[in-house]
Design a protein around this motif. Structure first.
Motif, PDB file in Angstrom:
ATOM      1  N   ASP A 408       0.885  -1.172   0.000  1.00 21.97           N
ATOM      2  CA  ASP A 408       0.000   0.000   0.000  1.00 21.97           C
ATOM      3  C   ASP A 408       0.918   1.215   0.000  1.00 21.97           C
ATOM      4  O   ASP A 408       1.473   1.594   1.021  1.00 21.97           O
ATOM      5  CB  ASP A 408      -0.885  -0.059   1.254  1.00 21.97           C
ATOM      6  CG  ASP A 408      -1.727   1.189   1.465  1.00 21.97           C
ATOM      7  OD1 ASP A 408      -1.610   2.157   0.688  1.00 21.97           O
ATOM      8  OD2 ASP A 408      -2.499   1.199   2.441  1.00 21.97           O
ATOM      9  N   THR A 409       1.090   1.812  -1.179  1.00 22.84           N
ATOM     10  CA  THR A 409       2.133   2.828  -1.373  1.00 22.84           C
ATOM     11  C   THR A 409       1.560   4.231  -1.242  1.00 22.84           C
ATOM     12  O   THR A 409       0.727   4.643  -2.049  1.00 22.84           O
ATOM     13  CB  THR A 409       2.755   2.677  -2.773  1.00 22.84           C
ATOM     14  OG1 THR A 409       1.731   2.867  -3.768  1.00 22.84           O
ATOM     15  CG2 THR A 409       3.365   1.291  -2.959  1.00 22.84           C
ATOM     16  N   GLN A 412       2.747  11.117  -3.672  1.00 23.56           N
ATOM     17  CA  GLN A 412       2.001  12.203  -4.310  1.00 23.56           C
ATOM     18  C   GLN A 412       2.667  12.621  -5.619  1.00 23.56           C
ATOM     19  O   GLN A 412       3.845  12.339  -5.825  1.00 23.56           O
ATOM     20  CB  GLN A 412       1.988  13.438  -3.400  1.00 23.56           C
ATOM     21  CG  GLN A 412       1.537  13.176  -1.982  1.00 23.56           C
ATOM     22  CD  GLN A 412       1.623  14.418  -1.131  1.00 23.56           C
ATOM     23  OE1 GLN A 412       2.711  14.948  -0.918  1.00 23.56           O
ATOM     24  NE2 GLN A 412       0.487  14.888  -0.635  1.00 23.56           N
ATOM     25  N   THR A 413       1.904  13.344  -6.450  1.00 25.66           N
ATOM     26  CA  THR A 413       2.495  13.941  -7.648  1.00 25.66           C
ATOM     27  C   THR A 413       3.771  14.688  -7.258  1.00 25.66           C
ATOM     28  O   THR A 413       4.791  14.608  -7.943  1.00 25.66           O
ATOM     29  CB  THR A 413       1.492  14.930  -8.283  1.00 25.66           C
ATOM     30  OG1 THR A 413       0.270  14.240  -8.541  1.00 25.66           O
ATOM     31  CG2 THR A 413       2.036  15.496  -9.591  1.00 25.66           C
ATOM     32  N   ASP A 497      -1.802  15.874   3.881  1.00 23.16           N
ATOM     33  CA  ASP A 497      -2.476  14.682   4.400  1.00 23.16           C
ATOM     34  C   ASP A 497      -2.395  14.620   5.917  1.00 23.16           C
ATOM     35  O   ASP A 497      -1.439  15.103   6.526  1.00 23.16           O
ATOM     36  CB  ASP A 497      -1.828  13.407   3.845  1.00 23.16           C
ATOM     37  CG  ASP A 497      -2.292  13.083   2.434  1.00 23.16           C
ATOM     38  OD1 ASP A 497      -3.495  13.251   2.161  1.00 23.16           O
ATOM     39  OD2 ASP A 497      -1.462  12.662   1.614  1.00 23.16           O
ATOM     40  N   ARG A 512      -6.824  13.756   3.007  1.00 27.88           N
ATOM     41  CA  ARG A 512      -6.453  15.163   2.912  1.00 27.88           C
ATOM     42  C   ARG A 512      -7.030  15.958   4.084  1.00 27.88           C
ATOM     43  O   ARG A 512      -8.151  15.717   4.519  1.00 27.88           O
ATOM     44  CB  ARG A 512      -6.983  15.760   1.605  1.00 27.88           C
ATOM     45  CG  ARG A 512      -6.528  15.041   0.353  1.00 27.88           C
ATOM     46  CD  ARG A 512      -5.085  15.220   0.040  1.00 27.88           C
ATOM     47  NE  ARG A 512      -4.668  16.601  -0.082  1.00 27.88           N
ATOM     48  CZ  ARG A 512      -3.498  16.966  -0.621  1.00 27.88           C
ATOM     49  NH1 ARG A 512      -2.662  16.061  -1.113  1.00 27.88           N
ATOM     50  NH2 ARG A 512      -3.178  18.230  -0.676  1.00 27.88           N
ATOM     51  N   ARG A 523      -7.238  13.520  -7.948  1.00 25.81           N
ATOM     52  CA  ARG A 523      -7.224  14.711  -7.096  1.00 25.81           C
ATOM     53  C   ARG A 523      -7.964  15.857  -7.745  1.00 25.81           C
ATOM     54  O   ARG A 523      -7.777  16.131  -8.920  1.00 25.81           O
ATOM     55  CB  ARG A 523      -5.782  15.151  -6.896  1.00 25.81           C
ATOM     56  CG  ARG A 523      -5.213  14.708  -5.617  1.00 25.81           C
ATOM     57  CD  ARG A 523      -3.743  14.952  -5.662  1.00 25.81           C
ATOM     58  NE  ARG A 523      -3.436  16.326  -5.296  1.00 25.81           N
ATOM     59  CZ  ARG A 523      -2.202  16.729  -5.023  1.00 25.81           C
ATOM     60  NH1 ARG A 523      -1.198  15.901  -5.121  1.00 25.81           N
ATOM     61  NH2 ARG A 523      -1.980  17.969  -4.675  1.00 25.81           N
TER      62      ARG A 523
HETATM   63  C1  6R9 Z   1       0.390   8.872  -6.229  1.00 26.85           C
HETATM   64  C2  6R9 Z   1      -0.815   9.736  -6.163  1.00 26.85           C
HETATM   65  C3  6R9 Z   1      -1.841  12.241  -3.802  1.00 26.85           C
HETATM   66  C4  6R9 Z   1      -2.817  12.072  -2.666  1.00 26.85           C
HETATM   67  C5  6R9 Z   1      -2.136  12.018  -1.335  1.00 26.85           C
HETATM   68  C6  6R9 Z   1      -3.132  11.197  -0.514  1.00 26.85           C
HETATM   69  C7  6R9 Z   1      -3.673  10.203  -1.523  1.00 26.85           C
HETATM   70  C8  6R9 Z   1      -2.090   8.440  -2.435  1.00 26.85           C
HETATM   71  C9  6R9 Z   1      -2.239   6.892  -0.907  1.00 26.85           C
HETATM   72  C10 6R9 Z   1      -3.051   7.986  -0.526  1.00 26.85           C
HETATM   73  C11 6R9 Z   1      -3.644   6.884   1.408  1.00 26.85           C
HETATM   74  C12 6R9 Z   1      -2.198   5.745  -0.040  1.00 26.85           C
HETATM   75  N1  6R9 Z   1      -2.931   8.919  -1.498  1.00 26.85           N
HETATM   76  N2  6R9 Z   1      -1.676   7.213  -2.091  1.00 26.85           N
HETATM   77  N3  6R9 Z   1      -3.741   7.975   0.634  1.00 26.85           N
HETATM   78  N4  6R9 Z   1      -2.909   5.804   1.106  1.00 26.85           N
HETATM   79  N5  6R9 Z   1      -1.489   4.646  -0.334  1.00 26.85           N
HETATM   80  O1  6R9 Z   1      -1.903   9.262  -5.939  1.00 26.85           O
HETATM   81  O2  6R9 Z   1      -0.600  11.081  -6.367  1.00 26.85           O
HETATM   82  O3  6R9 Z   1      -2.670  12.017  -7.522  1.00 26.85           O
HETATM   83  O4  6R9 Z   1      -0.916  13.507  -6.426  1.00 26.85           O
HETATM   84  O5  6R9 Z   1      -2.512  12.133  -5.058  1.00 26.85           O
HETATM   85  O6  6R9 Z   1      -3.504  10.821  -2.801  1.00 26.85           O
HETATM   86  O7  6R9 Z   1      -4.164  12.009  -0.053  1.00 26.85           O
HETATM   87  O8  6R9 Z   1      -1.927  13.311  -0.820  1.00 26.85           O
HETATM   88  P1  6R9 Z   1      -1.692  12.234  -6.408  1.00 26.85           P
END
Ligand code: 6R9
Length: 645
Positions: A408-409, A412-413, A497, A512, A523
């Motif tokens: 579970d990775t 963020q962008t 987050d 968020r 997003r």
């Molecule tokens: C890679 C990606 C980023 C936002 C990030 C968070 C949410 C992404 C998550 C996760 C919980 C995970 N997020 N992966 N929340 N567990 N494994 O998604 O980038 O489109 O920029 O979104 O997504 O809230 O701040 P992006």
């Protein structure tokens, strides 16, 4: 904290993974104590440099500045293609699986080089030079990867715009980064339906006079409008070019790409990533997070229009010489077994997708999964939003038959690559937890006052030191970079987050804490949707919040106040939804529109979103203090009128 779900220890067949628990601990500790030594070694091991760096890292969070591998030179496309050729010319680099289950192809590393060089030469022939911006608005076809790599080869900066975005959204992005070339297709194909990309591009380009070249891939052969001065068929311009194009030697900090993402205010931001640090961290995390082994087939279902597609369909896998599968379609077409049929067809070993897809498939029951073999699967991954433990358990037990660890990775962008994630040979898995920070990622939780929380607790998730693939700037607006990420808490990168940390040190991302929605892993700023709604002449005001949605994670709930004398109607509702699609794209369709004669406001006129969120979530018992409202009776009216979702 999710104690009811059992911990899954590292399975026996992962004891010989690249990284075990002990290695994780010692490598992590070294990466924090000696980032120069740690990343310097990995940069030598993972990448080929034309010229070595003179300093590993120098950064200043107060100015939002970071410089990795200063003095070093390299080319991303060379690293992803040419250097593999001696041992992998005939190995498949990309497997393309079309929307139609009968459509697929394999592209070897040698073929990839030819495709990329031809396109790079075509771009040069159209005057594209190092540093120029090229917009890519494409369906999920191999040419999308060729386009990214061709830009990288000649030092041009790509800006991929998701093919689901509207002409309006495309136009804004082309103008913001002053792209003069657009690469697109006649149409896309998804789930049996056509996506009118060239039609959309034409609309966008009407307002972009500086775009002198529009390169169009023939995907469906549809009849499209043609501007003889500007439009070129891809096969005609690219086909005759030479398959040799010397890679441009780039500074480690040369811009590689811009990718627009939503924030809590204003228009989407152009997140800028650079060459050396970005490629290094996407390659390192690809190998370690997915425990990638020679010869394996890896499939990430993301679209190349998102950061996940950049880092984990194209750059990370190809930098590691992997075989990466690119899928044009959707997980539910022609039926709910599609993903597992593709896994069986191509012998996929590693499968990486979003929680929203898992929930959608889960809702159809086990049969579409259990009717397939999936024997090749070794590892599963998720990304994009928090995964609820129920969906996790289903993914683990039914899809992975309790033999495939799930990574579970969280990232963020802006972070460019994985930041918090289990490593399959090192981490005992807790369903719903992204677990521990990646090498070199120094995270912390802050309380309201900005103080670091020690031990178990919950707070704002921040990063304390630069990491190689961090955002370098917001394109054209460095002040916005500082204001957005480095001002809330001085000396920290603010992720936006919230998270908690349990007694074992596991991180649990809660989502968020700002006005950013996460709809099916996409997003979106609430402000973007509000701006679209108020474009309608009958609308006086709009407030948008998220609410829990079984499949999408979050749905879009819009409160709309009409101009005096205008009455709500079904037609108006349809017009408002159409406006959101027009301005942003289909992903921005409100799920619920509530007509709100008034919105709850403070005496100074600020909309109390906290209350709107509670009503949308149907958490009516915990509205909190409403005494500071100018007119508390507004709230009762909204509750009484709440539409049933
Ligand atoms: C890679 C990606 C980023 C936002 C990030 C968070 C949410 C992404 C998550 C996760 C919980 C995970 N997020 N992966 N929340 N567990 N494994 O998604 O980038 O489109 O920029 O979104 O997504 O809230 O701040 P992006």
């Amino acid at each position: 904290m999710h104690h009811e779900f059992p911990v899954h220890p590292v399975p026996a067949n992962f004891r010989d993974a690249h990284i075990n628990a002990e290695q994780y601990r010692s490598m992590y500790q070294r990466s924090i104590e000696d980032p120069d030594g740690f990343w310097g070694e990995l940069a030598g091991e993972f990448l080929s440099w034309d010229q070595p760096w003179t300093r590993v890292v120098d950064y200043d969070f107060t100015k939002g500045e970071a410089n990795w591998f200063d003095g070093g030179k390299l080319n991303v496309s060379y690293n992803c293609i040419d250097r593999h050729l001696p041992e992998r010319a005939d190995q498949t680099a990309l497997i393309w699986e079309g929307d139609d289950p009968g459509d697929s192809m394999h592209i070897t590393y040698a073929e990839l080089k030819d495709h990329v060089c031809r396109l790079a030469n075509a771009l040069k022939a159209r005057g594209v030079k190092s540093g120029d911006r090229v917009c890519i608005y494409m369906p999920m076809i191999p040419e999308a990867s060729y386009a990214m790599l061709a830009c990288a080869r000649i030092g041009a900066v790509h800006s991929v715009v998701f093919g689901g975005f509207s002409p309006e959204a495309l136009k804004d992005r082309i103008l913001d980064s002053d792209c003069q070339v657009l690469i697109t297709a006649d149409e896309g194909v998804r789930g049996g339906k056509k996506v009118p990309l060239k039609v959309n591009a034409d609309k966008a380009l009407d307002a972009c006079p500086d775009v002198h070249t529009c390169l169009v891939v023939r995907r469906t052969g549809a009849d499209v409008a043609w501007n003889g001065e500007r439009d070129y068929w891809y096969d005609e311009l690219v086909g005759g070019q030479s398959t040799d194009c010397a890679p441009e030697s780039m500074d480690a900090e040369a811009p590689l790409f811009i990718l627009y993402t939503s924030g809590s205010t204003g228009k989407p931001k152009g997140v800028l990533h650079t060459t050396g640090g970005y490629l290094l961290q996407s390659a390192v995390t690809f190998k370690y997070t997915f425990d990638y082994r020679e010869g394996e087939v890896y499939w990430c279902t993301a679209d190349v229009g998102w950061i996940t597609g950049h880092s984990y369909i194209v750059y990370g896998p190809l930098a590691c010489g992997a075989t990466s599968l690119m899928f044009e379609g959707v997980p539910t077409y022609p039926n709910y077994s599609r993903c597992w049929d593709v896994v069986d067809k191509h012998g996929v070993n590693i499968f990486y997708t979003a929680p929203t897809a898992i929930r959608a498939l889960h809702s159809e029951g086990d049969e579409p999964v259990t009717s397939t073999s999936r024997a090749s699967l070794r590892l599963l991954g998720t990304v994009g939003e928090p995964i609820n433990p129920e969906a996790w358990e289903w993914y683990y037990k039914v899809v992975g038959e309790s033999r495939c660890p799930i990574v579970d990775t969280w990232w963020q962008t802006e972070t460019g690559a994985h930041m918090i994630t289990p490593l399959p040979g090192a981490t005992d898995l807790k369903p719903g937890s992204a677990s521990f920070p990646m090498f070199g990622v120094d995270v912390a939780l802050l309380d309201e006052s900005g103080k670091e929380i020690e031990g178990p607790g919950a707070g704002y998730l921040v990063v304390k030191a630069s990491w190689p693939s961090q955002i370098r700037t917001v394109y054209g607006d460095h002040q916005r970079m500082i204001d957005t990420y480095f001002s809330n808490y001085k000396g920290y990168y603010f992720t936006g987050d919230g998270a908690s940390r349990d007694a074992d040190g596991y991180y649990w991302i809660t989502g968020r804490v700002d006005d950013v929605l996460n709809v099916s892993g996409h997003r979106m700023g609430t402000a973007e949707v509000e701006s679209a709604l108020v474009l309608h002449e009958d609308v006086a005001e709009a407030a948008v919040v998220g609410y829990p949605h079984d499949i999408k994670g979050q749905g879009i709930y819009a409160y709309v106040t009409l101009m005096h004398g205008h009455a709500p109607s079904d037609d108006l509702r349809k017009e408002l939804i159409a406006l959101c699609v027009e301005e942003i794209g289909p992903i921005a369709k409100p799920d619920i529109i509530q007509w709100a004669p008034d919105l709850p406001k403070t005496r100074s006129g600020k909309i109390m979103r906290r209350i709107l969120r509670k009503i949308a979530e149907n958490e009516l018992g915990s509205l909190g203090d409403t005494s500071t409202l100018a007119d508390p009776s507004v709230v009762d009216k909204l509750i009484a009128d709440r539409p049933q979702p």
